[in-house]
Design an enzyme around this catalytic site. Sequence first.
Site, PDB file in Angstrom:
ATOM      1  N   VAL A 161      -5.674  -4.050  -4.883  1.00 58.20           N
ATOM      2  CA  VAL A 161      -5.655  -4.027  -3.422  1.00 58.20           C
ATOM      3  C   VAL A 161      -6.789  -3.106  -2.974  1.00 58.20           C
ATOM      4  CG1 VAL A 161      -4.331  -3.461  -1.345  1.00 58.20           C
ATOM      5  CG2 VAL A 161      -3.162  -4.394  -3.355  1.00 58.20           C
TER       6      VAL A 161
ATOM      7  N   ARG B 298      -0.748   0.019   1.492  1.00 62.68           N
ATOM      8  CA  ARG B 298       0.469   0.360   2.226  1.00 62.68           C
ATOM      9  C   ARG B 298       0.802  -0.659   3.319  1.00 62.68           C
ATOM     10  NH1 ARG B 298       0.343   2.996  -1.764  1.00 62.68           N
ATOM     11  NH2 ARG B 298       0.464   5.274  -1.950  1.00 62.68           N
TER      12      ARG B 298
ATOM     13  N   LEU C 199       0.752  -5.862  -2.213  1.00 64.67           N
ATOM     14  CA  LEU C 199       1.140  -5.945  -3.617  1.00 64.67           C
ATOM     15  C   LEU C 199       2.485  -6.649  -3.763  1.00 64.67           C
ATOM     16  CD1 LEU C 199       0.831  -5.320  -6.607  1.00 64.67           C
ATOM     17  CD2 LEU C 199       1.810  -3.051  -6.176  1.00 64.67           C
TER      18      LEU C 199
ATOM     19  N   TYR D 148       5.321  -0.800 -11.569  1.00 62.78           N
ATOM     20  CA  TYR D 148       5.882  -2.125 -11.814  1.00 62.78           C
ATOM     21  C   TYR D 148       7.376  -2.138 -12.107  1.00 62.78           C
ATOM     22  CZ  TYR D 148       1.160  -3.805 -11.515  1.00 62.78           C
ATOM     23  OH  TYR D 148      -0.082  -4.114 -11.045  1.00 62.78           O
TER      24      TYR D 148
ATOM     25  N   PHE E  71      -4.892  -6.716 -21.722  1.00 63.49           N
ATOM     26  CA  PHE E  71      -5.312  -7.877 -20.934  1.00 63.49           C
ATOM     27  C   PHE E  71      -5.152  -7.585 -19.450  1.00 63.49           C
ATOM     28  CE2 PHE E  71      -0.853  -8.654 -22.247  1.00 63.49           C
ATOM     29  CZ  PHE E  71      -0.231  -8.832 -21.019  1.00 63.49           C
TER      30      PHE E  71
END
Length: 415
Positions: free
Chosen positions: A88, A94, A98, A127, A415
């Site tokens: 982003v 914010r 995402l 995550y 990756f």
Amino acid sequence: MSTLPAGYRTVDVPAERLAEFRGTDQLAFAGTPDPEIEKLLPFPIRQDRLMAVEGPDGAFAAVHGSYDFVMPVPGGEVACSGLTWVAVRPDHRRRGLLTSMIRTHVERSLDRGEPVSALFAAEAAIYGRFGYGSAADDVRLTLPRRAALRPVDGADALTVHLERVDQDRHGELVEDLYVRAGDGRPGWMPRATPALRARTVGDPPAWRHGNEPLLLVTVRDGEEVRGLALFARKESWGESGPDYTVKVRQASALDPAATYRLWSFLLDLDLTTTVETPMLPVDDALLQLLVTPRPSRRRTADNLWVRLLDLPAALTARRYAAPSDVVLEVTDALLPANAGRWRLAVDASGTADVSRTGADADVRLDVRELGALYLGGRSATALAAAGLVHGERTSLDGLTATFGSSLAPVCPWVF
């Protein structure tokens, strides 16, 4: 798909906007465009797996992509969407971009029939809130020259051959040994496309950081290659003389003798004082062969993060280490279809049947922790000790045994 702020929209990335896609990622990660790398190495992600969020001005405000992997899991393999190039722009943070991209990624992965997603987390705190669990660790060692190894029968009969890497000649050999060396290890992602294989042996000057051009050493039994390593040395001179570092990009061996011969060579190169290993599984043979690991510097880091997208399809894709009949109560804020009570019935062959049930739960956990357990590298009992999984001790110990893997999971390339 989640709602974006006014003026933003999710779009596919056409070929003519690939440079903008890359530029958005570079801006987010403070990267420097390098036309030489772009010329020498093809872009590794398929065009139809690139997505972006346009801002009100029509320019890309955020981007992401994914690989179509076949991920090894205990006793099998599963279609896996490898999330990558998530970025982003700093001036669009914010605003929920995402979150929107994760939802887009999940929906598209499910539409393609990929029941699992995996990633490497640039920032580990991000995550978990989207249901990704830390499923594997890797180890990197910095070893002194001539670090002693325990002897292995048959190693003296093997020979070594050193040459400069040639991308066209060596790409297939490097990938073949890599796949064979990792046979049966969960998370050991094949680099199945020419673009990914090119990056494995690629050696643009911008990647060297003062190291020499990339070298290939092969370990042979007659004409048969039983092991190999990609590495480069970095020249350095101190007050007492040469102080070179050997940086190993990949080390692959098919048996104990080849492992011993390969590392014996790498650990005793002239002019060198230290050897830096690539990412290794936490049960790698080198760790067992070292007479003493104490002179080494060891860094353990989180490796793969795993997210179950289609819970029953994911759980039935792998095999299990022990029979089980357990009811799991799963929470999943992002994908309600995964939430609820599931009976995991594993027979003596390790094959699982997964079905909805109204029975009382034996173990309660979030999909994040189920993803952490999925490759067999985490313990339900240990997660329960941290308050992240709940159940009686006998059920937790049984779940740990059922999900366990005889080989520690890892993906040895990012990756």
